[in-house]
Write a protein that holds these residues in place. Structure first.
Motif, PDB file in Angstrom:
ATOM      1  N   TYR A  92       0.815  -1.214   0.000  1.00 47.02           N
ATOM      2  CA  TYR A  92       0.000   0.000   0.000  1.00 47.02           C
ATOM      3  C   TYR A  92       0.854   1.271   0.000  1.00 47.02           C
ATOM      4  O   TYR A  92       0.506   2.278   0.633  1.00 47.02           O
ATOM      5  CB  TYR A  92      -0.968  -0.008   1.189  1.00 47.02           C
ATOM      6  CG  TYR A  92      -1.940  -1.160   1.121  1.00 47.02           C
ATOM      7  CD1 TYR A  92      -3.131  -1.060   0.429  1.00 47.02           C
ATOM      8  CD2 TYR A  92      -1.637  -2.388   1.725  1.00 47.02           C
ATOM      9  CE1 TYR A  92      -4.011  -2.127   0.341  1.00 47.02           C
ATOM     10  CE2 TYR A  92      -2.514  -3.467   1.647  1.00 47.02           C
ATOM     11  CZ  TYR A  92      -3.698  -3.335   0.955  1.00 47.02           C
ATOM     12  OH  TYR A  92      -4.569  -4.384   0.865  1.00 47.02           O
TER      13      TYR A  92
ATOM     14  N   ILE B 135       1.508   4.379  -1.377  1.00 45.26           N
ATOM     15  CA  ILE B 135       0.661   5.241  -2.203  1.00 45.26           C
ATOM     16  C   ILE B 135       1.466   5.938  -3.294  1.00 45.26           C
ATOM     17  O   ILE B 135       1.018   6.047  -4.439  1.00 45.26           O
ATOM     18  CB  ILE B 135      -0.064   6.275  -1.312  1.00 45.26           C
ATOM     19  CG1 ILE B 135      -0.966   5.548  -0.308  1.00 45.26           C
ATOM     20  CG2 ILE B 135      -0.897   7.235  -2.159  1.00 45.26           C
ATOM     21  CD1 ILE B 135      -1.551   6.446   0.750  1.00 45.26           C
TER      22      ILE B 135
ATOM     23  N   CYS C 157      -5.604   7.072  -3.019  1.00 46.15           N
ATOM     24  CA  CYS C 157      -6.251   6.862  -1.719  1.00 46.15           C
ATOM     25  C   CYS C 157      -7.730   6.540  -1.888  1.00 46.15           C
ATOM     26  O   CYS C 157      -8.268   5.652  -1.216  1.00 46.15           O
ATOM     27  CB  CYS C 157      -6.068   8.099  -0.838  1.00 46.15           C
ATOM     28  SG  CYS C 157      -4.382   8.339  -0.239  1.00 46.15           S
TER      29      CYS C 157
END
Length: 479
Positions: free
Chosen positions: A298, A300, A315
């Motif tokens: 994860y 980003i 997100c």
């Protein structure tokens, strides 16, 4: 590492079973026969002394044609929390309204609970309009009825109740990829070809030709015009958004046939939200994005570069990963401006956001304005004892000019602490460290020792101590 998060209590569904039985006009004996259980066992279920098992819940839904979503505990919790926030209004200060009774009302009579909350919303809207009229009259200006805030709340509730996951839109995005043979590295030009095949020309207009307009579609000339201020990733997103409004109009209209979006304004806002959802699904196809998110833990910024999407778009996409068998971390998402106003929010983690005020000042999303562009982490704990791991970062719109304003916002993304090790942002952190105590709003938080408290807790009036100065004006409450 062992999961140290305390398990959440099993949902109490007895009141819902009892309400369904009464709605069907059955006795406990009659319903028990249809469910092939004993009346005494059904009695224990209705009294919340025995759990409603998954097999029995499926049997109940089949026997009485009940939508399983109506038994979702999250909906009861949300209704109860909405009521608690409403009862936090000073209007109710003279009444004693225990939280247990509010939650019991939400469980036993959810329709009545929603009606009470609707009345409170109407009261607040009426009072807001009265205040606006008073301000305008005092300034000697004419009065125009202000736009209601309820449609935006209705659209947000619609997205929340759907857990921000729409399989039909995911399928439509995958079908577009397959039919148009889109390429991740050439997505912008590929979407231009899609529009060309649809008889629509895409052009880029100068900022001075249409000030303030980032995207505009003219149905007569069949021209989609995008501003030169949009970076390439945003142009692709806007094209995918417009494609949904043009080619998927019937699907969008079918999806918004929901009692939560009952008026034209709410439906229009919900339609825009769904078009944004589709655009995110086009930029970041579910399967590829899910695998990349899991493999990259994860990260980003990594996902942003790989899929040529903005930090905020990534997100948003992370909150939609609810496909059975390919479920991502259940995140909550929050966006605020520098004044603390919440402009977007969604919660799959279970954390609660306030409807009528800003979020707790102890949340790291506020502190992120002190370190623009840097990611801040926080381990926090809500009053109910549930711990969360959250990240926050500021965002600056890149669609302005030198003379234009560059609005600064902050974005927060988080999950329950049990999922923290799945995120790259937890590396090097001691998750067992004392968490930062946070709340929803001051009125709904009982932490009397908070130095940042702005209002007293619900049902605790202000007690002025003239001869004592404490670190917090409300520190003595509840002591």
């Amino acid at each position: 590492m062992a999961d140290t998060a305390a398990p959440r209590p099993a949902p109490k569904l007895g009141a819902k079973v009892r309400a369904l039985r009464r709605q069907e006009g059955l006795s406990q004996v009659q319903m028990a026969e249809r469910l092939s259980i004993s009346p005494s066992y059904l009695n224990l279920i209705e009294a919340n002394k025995r759990p409603l098992t998954a097999n029995l819940l499926i049997l109940l839904a089949h026997a009485f044609k009940v939508d399983l979503k109506s038994f979702a505990p999250q909906e009861d919790q949300r209704v109860a929390e909405d009521l608690m926030e409403a009862f936090g209004d000073p209007l109710f200060d003279s009444l004693e309204l225990p939280a247990s009774e509010v939650r019991e009302l939400a469980q036993t009579c959810p329709g009545l609970a929603r009606a009470v909350f609707f009345l409170y919303q109407s009261y607040r809207e009426g009072r807001r309009q009265m205040d606006t009229l008073s301000d305008q009259l005092s300034d000697g200006q004419g009065y125009a009825s202000p736009a209601t805030l309820l449609p935006s709340e209705a659209a947000g509730d619609f997205i929340q109740r759907s857990m921000n996951h729409f399989p039909a839109l995911e399928a439509a995005a995958e079908a577009l990829w397959s039919r148009a043979a889109l390429d991740q590295d050439l997505l912008y030009t590929g979407l231009i070809e899609v529009f060309k095949g649809y008889g629509v020309k895409v052009r880029v207009h100068r900022a001075g030709d249409a000030p303030g307009i980032l995207r505009r579609y003219d149905p007569e000339s069949r021209v989609l015009s995008l501003s030169e201020l949009l970076p390439p990733r945003s142009r692709a997103f806007q094209m995918a958004h417009q494609w949904a409004l043009l080619a998927l109009r019937e699907l969008l209209d079918d999806l918004i046939q929901d009692p939560l979006v009952a008026d034209d304004t709410a439906r229009a806002m919900a339609r825009v939200a769904l078009a944004n959802y589709f655009a995110g699904a086009v930029l970041m196809p579910y399967g590829a994005f899910f695998r990349a998110a899991r493999a990259g833990r994860y990260d980003i910024e990594l996902l942003s570069r790989r899929f040529e999407a903005s930090f905020e778009q990534v997100c948003h996409r992370l909150t939609t990963l609810r496909r059975p068998g390919e479920e991502g971390v259940p995140f909550h998402f929050l966006r605020i401006d520098i004044a603390g106003n919440i402009s977007k929010s969604f919660s799959a983690s279970g954390i609660r956001f306030a409807r009528y005020s800003g979020c707790c000042p102890r949340w790291n999303i506020h502190a992120s304005f002190l370190t623009p562009g840097l990611i801040r982490t926080q381990i926090s704990e809500m009053p109910d004892g549930v711990k969360y791991f959250c990240i926050a970062r500021t965002l600056q719109k890149d669609t302005g000019t030198y003379r234009g304003q560059h609005a600064m916002q902050a974005l927060g993304l988080g999950c329950e602490i049990a999922h923290a090790r799945e995120l790259v942002y937890s590396d090097g952190l001691v998750l067992e460290q004392p968490p930062v105590p946070i709340g929803v709003t001051c009125r709904l938080c009982d932490r009397a020792d908070c130095e940042q408290r702005a209002f007293p807790p619900l049902h605790q009036g202000i007690q002025v101590e003239e001869r004592v100065r404490r670190s917090s004006f409300f520190a003595h409450l509840g002591a």
